[in-house]
Enzyme design. Structure first.
Site, PDB file in Angstrom:
ATOM      1  N   TYR A 182       0.006   2.063  26.841  1.00 39.54           N
ATOM      2  CA  TYR A 182      -0.957   1.035  27.264  1.00 39.54           C
ATOM      3  C   TYR A 182      -2.152   1.659  27.972  1.00 39.54           C
ATOM      4  CZ  TYR A 182      -3.135  -2.375  30.373  1.00 39.54           C
ATOM      5  OH  TYR A 182      -4.057  -3.129  31.063  1.00 39.54           O
TER       6      TYR A 182
ATOM      7  N   THR B 248      -8.442  -1.385  33.578  1.00 36.05           N
ATOM      8  CA  THR B 248      -7.342  -1.334  34.535  1.00 36.05           C
ATOM      9  C   THR B 248      -7.368  -0.056  35.370  1.00 36.05           C
ATOM     10  OG1 THR B 248      -4.926  -1.149  34.653  1.00 36.05           O
ATOM     11  CG2 THR B 248      -5.944  -0.354  32.651  1.00 36.05           C
ATOM     12  N   ASP B 249      -6.730  -0.110  36.533  1.00 32.44           N
ATOM     13  CA  ASP B 249      -6.603   1.100  37.350  1.00 32.44           C
ATOM     14  C   ASP B 249      -5.596   2.088  36.754  1.00 32.44           C
ATOM     15  OD1 ASP B 249      -4.242  -0.270  37.903  1.00 32.44           O
ATOM     16  OD2 ASP B 249      -4.524  -0.320  40.082  1.00 32.44           O
ATOM     17  N   GLU B 250      -4.802   1.625  35.764  1.00 34.07           N
ATOM     18  CA  GLU B 250      -3.762   2.501  35.214  1.00 34.07           C
ATOM     19  C   GLU B 250      -4.351   3.686  34.462  1.00 34.07           C
ATOM     20  OE1 GLU B 250      -0.395   0.622  33.464  1.00 34.07           O
ATOM     21  OE2 GLU B 250      -0.469  -1.076  34.836  1.00 34.07           O
TER      22      GLU B 250
ATOM     23  N   LYS C 248      -6.151   1.865  26.910  1.00 35.04           N
ATOM     24  CA  LYS C 248      -7.245   1.317  27.733  1.00 35.04           C
ATOM     25  C   LYS C 248      -8.231   2.431  28.095  1.00 35.04           C
ATOM     26  CE  LYS C 248      -7.782  -2.328  29.126  1.00 35.04           C
ATOM     27  NZ  LYS C 248      -8.440  -3.537  28.550  1.00 35.04           N
TER      28      LYS C 248
HETATM   29  P1  NAD Z   1      -2.961 -11.204  28.689  1.00 37.20           P
HETATM   30  O1  NAD Z   1      -1.980 -10.412  27.888  1.00 37.20           O
HETATM   31  O2  NAD Z   1      -2.487 -12.303  29.571  1.00 37.20           O
HETATM   32  O3  NAD Z   1      -4.035 -11.868  27.690  1.00 37.20           O
HETATM   33  C1  NAD Z   1      -4.577 -11.171  26.606  1.00 37.20           C
HETATM   34  C2  NAD Z   1      -5.322 -12.179  25.724  1.00 37.20           C
HETATM   35  O4  NAD Z   1      -5.954 -11.450  24.654  1.00 37.20           O
HETATM   36  C3  NAD Z   1      -4.416 -13.225  25.080  1.00 37.20           C
HETATM   37  O5  NAD Z   1      -5.009 -14.506  25.158  1.00 37.20           O
HETATM   38  C4  NAD Z   1      -4.320 -12.770  23.625  1.00 37.20           C
HETATM   39  O6  NAD Z   1      -4.115 -13.836  22.721  1.00 37.20           O
HETATM   40  C5  NAD Z   1      -5.669 -12.105  23.427  1.00 37.20           C
HETATM   41  N1  NAD Z   1      -5.633 -11.081  22.363  1.00 37.20           N
HETATM   42  C6  NAD Z   1      -4.730 -10.080  22.221  1.00 37.20           C
HETATM   43  N2  NAD Z   1      -5.002  -9.369  21.120  1.00 37.20           N
HETATM   44  C7  NAD Z   1      -6.130  -9.920  20.564  1.00 37.20           C
HETATM   45  C8  NAD Z   1      -6.913  -9.614  19.427  1.00 37.20           C
HETATM   46  N3  NAD Z   1      -6.585  -8.601  18.601  1.00 37.20           N
HETATM   47  N4  NAD Z   1      -8.009 -10.361  19.182  1.00 37.20           N
HETATM   48  C9  NAD Z   1      -8.341 -11.387  20.004  1.00 37.20           C
HETATM   49  N5  NAD Z   1      -7.625 -11.741  21.082  1.00 37.20           N
HETATM   50  C10 NAD Z   1      -6.531 -11.007  21.358  1.00 37.20           C
HETATM   51  O7  NAD Z   1      -3.805 -10.127  29.483  1.00 37.20           O
HETATM   52  P2  NAD Z   1      -4.417 -10.224  30.975  1.00 37.20           P
HETATM   53  O8  NAD Z   1      -3.377  -9.845  31.935  1.00 37.20           O
HETATM   54  O9  NAD Z   1      -5.148 -11.490  31.118  1.00 37.20           O
HETATM   55  O10 NAD Z   1      -5.463  -9.014  30.911  1.00 37.20           O
HETATM   56  C11 NAD Z   1      -6.777  -9.228  30.414  1.00 37.20           C
HETATM   57  C12 NAD Z   1      -7.529  -7.914  30.437  1.00 37.20           C
HETATM   58  O11 NAD Z   1      -7.573  -7.403  31.762  1.00 37.20           O
HETATM   59  C13 NAD Z   1      -6.895  -6.816  29.585  1.00 37.20           C
HETATM   60  O12 NAD Z   1      -7.922  -6.083  28.965  1.00 37.20           O
HETATM   61  C14 NAD Z   1      -6.150  -5.961  30.590  1.00 37.20           C
HETATM   62  O13 NAD Z   1      -6.060  -4.622  30.137  1.00 37.20           O
HETATM   63  C15 NAD Z   1      -7.041  -6.084  31.803  1.00 37.20           C
HETATM   64  N6  NAD Z   1      -6.374  -5.942  33.114  1.00 37.20           N
HETATM   65  C16 NAD Z   1      -5.261  -6.670  33.414  1.00 37.20           C
HETATM   66  C17 NAD Z   1      -4.691  -6.565  34.684  1.00 37.20           C
HETATM   67  C18 NAD Z   1      -3.483  -7.381  35.075  1.00 37.20           C
HETATM   68  O14 NAD Z   1      -2.941  -7.181  36.161  1.00 37.20           O
HETATM   69  N7  NAD Z   1      -3.019  -8.327  34.279  1.00 37.20           N
HETATM   70  C19 NAD Z   1      -5.251  -5.714  35.626  1.00 37.20           C
HETATM   71  C20 NAD Z   1      -6.384  -4.990  35.281  1.00 37.20           C
HETATM   72  C21 NAD Z   1      -6.942  -5.120  34.029  1.00 37.20           C
HETATM   73  O1  TDX Z   2      11.293  -6.800  35.318  1.00 32.76           O
HETATM   74  C1  TDX Z   2      10.517  -6.016  35.882  1.00 32.76           C
HETATM   75  N1  TDX Z   2      10.984  -5.275  36.938  1.00 32.76           N
HETATM   76  C2  TDX Z   2      10.209  -4.355  37.593  1.00 32.76           C
HETATM   77  O2  TDX Z   2      10.681  -3.692  38.539  1.00 32.76           O
HETATM   78  C3  TDX Z   2       9.139  -5.843  35.472  1.00 32.76           C
HETATM   79  C4  TDX Z   2       8.577  -6.643  34.320  1.00 32.76           C
HETATM   80  C5  TDX Z   2       8.375  -4.941  36.159  1.00 32.76           C
HETATM   81  N2  TDX Z   2       8.887  -4.186  37.176  1.00 32.76           N
HETATM   82  C6  TDX Z   2       8.015  -3.248  37.897  1.00 32.76           C
HETATM   83  C7  TDX Z   2       7.201  -2.306  37.019  1.00 32.76           C
HETATM   84  C8  TDX Z   2       5.930  -2.131  37.821  1.00 32.76           C
HETATM   85  O3  TDX Z   2       6.090  -1.087  38.770  1.00 32.76           O
HETATM   86  O4  TDX Z   2       7.067  -4.048  38.600  1.00 32.76           O
HETATM   87  C9  TDX Z   2       5.761  -3.451  38.575  1.00 32.76           C
HETATM   88  C10 TDX Z   2       4.795  -4.410  37.916  1.00 32.76           C
HETATM   89  O5  TDX Z   2       5.145  -4.485  36.539  1.00 32.76           O
HETATM   90  P1  TDX Z   2       4.289  -5.355  35.493  1.00 32.76           P
HETATM   91  O6  TDX Z   2       4.209  -6.744  35.981  1.00 32.76           O
HETATM   92  O7  TDX Z   2       4.853  -5.091  34.124  1.00 32.76           O
HETATM   93  O8  TDX Z   2       2.828  -4.729  35.669  1.00 32.76           O
HETATM   94  P2  TDX Z   2       2.260  -3.224  35.522  1.00 32.76           P
HETATM   95  O9  TDX Z   2       3.108  -2.413  34.620  1.00 32.76           O
HETATM   96  O10 TDX Z   2       2.016  -2.692  36.900  1.00 32.76           O
HETATM   97  O11 TDX Z   2       0.859  -3.526  34.768  1.00 32.76           O
HETATM   98  C11 TDX Z   2       0.049  -4.652  35.166  1.00 32.76           C
HETATM   99  O12 TDX Z   2      -1.010  -4.264  36.004  1.00 32.76           O
HETATM  100  C12 TDX Z   2      -2.039  -3.495  35.439  1.00 32.76           C
HETATM  101  C13 TDX Z   2      -0.505  -5.359  33.930  1.00 32.76           C
HETATM  102  O13 TDX Z   2       0.574  -5.746  33.074  1.00 32.76           O
HETATM  103  C14 TDX Z   2      -1.489  -4.473  33.194  1.00 32.76           C
HETATM  104  O14 TDX Z   2      -2.054  -5.155  32.089  1.00 32.76           O
HETATM  105  C15 TDX Z   2      -2.588  -4.097  34.160  1.00 32.76           C
HETATM  106  O15 TDX Z   2      -3.492  -3.208  33.557  1.00 32.76           O
END
Ligand code: NAD
Ligand code: TDX
Length: 349
Positions: free
Chosen positions: A158, A133-135, A162
């Site tokens: 988190y 992630t970019d975080e 990561k």
């Molecule tokens: P998500 O939470 O939707 O899915 C996570 C999946 O991993 C689920 O299916 C869960 O069952 C599985 N999982 C969790 N713990 C596990 C374990 N111990 N063993 C096996 N499986 C397990 O997450 P996502 O949003 O799809 O993100 C996927 C990846 O991409 C993550 O590594 C996250 O850090 C990264 N990422 C997410 C975002 C975003 O915006 N969502 C952005 C950048 C990077």
């Molecule tokens: O109810 C809400 N109200 C609100 O203002 C929630 C759930 C979030 N927010 C804000 C927090 C953040 O600034 O919105 C923005 C986005 O929040 P999230 O959807 O929780 O995402 P974020 O915290 O930015 O992280 C996501 O992007 C990077 C993913 O969950 C991560 O897994 C990924 O790495």
């Protein structure tokens, strides 16, 4: 190619798997524990493919990882399994350290043993692709972008977990020669996004007539990428990326949170008008997230120059497609809400 996808029942993992089955000849094994965030119905579109298989197991379980590697014999491990929700990491960081750091260590160690046992051709082909992630880069002011060389500065449990996992992956590359790839991507959105995250949460709460919680003053900025564009980037990286390299992936679509919420409200006003008033009337400013990062923005020029990847879906198009998907797929998200209600009532979640 044979691709083992950890976390393949999650939001991004399932988008990757649906893409690989629909648009390539690759064979896919999903390795997923099915935590609260794992949703098997997101894989329903590929369930009947003979190039798709599934194993329910934990990335922290070394025996199970070794067995999956031994039996499936992947060319690529795409490691997406993680605890992914920042708010949950603030309330309970332990699971994040366990899955994101210990789980990545277990994956690396087992992948290394497997890789060392391969013949020379298979060894040269193998990639361990870590999805991050970019975080990990911290928080930006009003100016500037994260590049691949931006120093790490994670600020939530988190992002720290990561960042730790990213360091482990690079260490296994440098020290043991494992062919690793790392991608750091910005905020994804799109179909099958778990309802706890901002965009699906706002759509669903709007439809249910509930308050729309905006943290702080809504001025925090995220760089939004349509999830199918991310899946395409991941495929490009593990098929053609150079081992040892990192690629930043981003949508070049910065929006303030309040802009995202009002964009959703106006789409709903048009597609599903309320009997009285506007959806934006439901917006409620609530207490800010502790340590809330102000702004993320990705410079994705390296992946564009080296691998020819650019985002194909604009934010306006992607958010419209996303709202329409949630309107048309209530059964998918209602089942998740119902299951959560059941577990909460049992005191499990
Ligand atoms: P998500 O939470 O939707 O899915 C996570 C999946 O991993 C689920 O299916 C869960 O069952 C599985 N999982 C969790 N713990 C596990 C374990 N111990 N063993 C096996 N499986 C397990 O997450 P996502 O949003 O799809 O993100 C996927 C990846 O991409 C993550 O590594 C996250 O850090 C990264 N990422 C997410 C975002 C975003 O915006 N969502 C952005 C950048 C990077
Ligand atoms: O109810 C809400 N109200 C609100 O203002 C929630 C759930 C979030 N927010 C804000 C927090 C953040 O600034 O919105 C923005 C986005 O929040 P999230 O959807 O929780 O995402 P974020 O915290 O930015 O992280 C996501 O992007 C990077 C993913 O969950 C991560 O897994 C990924 O790495």
């Amino acid at each position: 190619m044979r691709i083992l996808v950890t976390g393949g029942a999650g939001f991004i993992g399932s988008a990757l798997v649906r893409r690989l089955i629909a648009h390539t000849d690759h064979e896919v094994l999903v390795y997923d524990k099915l935590t609260y965030a794992g949703v098997l119905s997101s894989l329903e579109p590929v369930a009947s493919s003979n190039r798709y298989s599934f194993v329910q197991a934990d990335v922290c379980d070394a025996e199970a990882v070794a067995k999956a590697l031994r039996e499936f014999k992947p060319d690529v491990v795409a490691h997406l399994a993680a605890e992914s929700h920042v708010d949950r990491s603030i309330d309970g960081p332990g699971e994040f350290i366990q899955t994101n750091m210990v789980g990545t260590f277990v994956m690396l160690n087992q992948a290394l043993g497997y890789w060392r046992g391969l013949d020379e051709a298979a060894k040269a082909r193998f990639r361990f692709h870590h999805i991050s992630t970019d975080e990990v880069f911290g928080s930006l002011g009003e100016e500037g972008f994260f590049t691949e060389t931006t120093p790490y500065d994670p600020r939530s449990p988190y992002s720290a977990s990561k960042a730790g996992s990213d360091h482990l992956v690079r260490a296994w590359g440098h020290t043991y020669g494992l062919p690793v790839l790392v991608t750091n991507c910005s905020n994804n959105y799109g179909p099958y996004h778990f309802p706890e995250k901002l965009i699906p949460l706002i759509i669903i709460r709007a439809l249910n007539g509930e308050p729309l919680p905006v943290y702080g003053d809504g001025s925090n900025v995220r760089d939004w990428l349509f999830v199918d564009d991310h899946a395409r980037a991941l495929q490009a990286v593990f098929e053609t990326g150079t081992p040892g390299e990192t690629y930043n992936v981003g949508g070049n679509a910065e929006r303030k949170n309040i802009e995202v919420v009002t964009a959703i409200c106006s789409i709903l006003d048009r597609l599903r008008p309320k009997a009285e008033g506007k959806y934006a009337d439901q917006i409620t400013y609530v207490t800010d997230r502790p340590g809330h990062d102000h702004r993320y923005a990705i410079d994705a020029s390296k992946i564009r120059a080296d691998l020819g990847w650019t985002p194909s879906v604009t934010f306006e198009e992607g958010i419209e497609r996303t709202v329409v998907w949630y309107l048309e797929n209530q059964a998918w998200w209602q089942a998740i809400l119902d299951a959560r209600y059941a577990t909460q009532r049992l005191g499990v979640a």
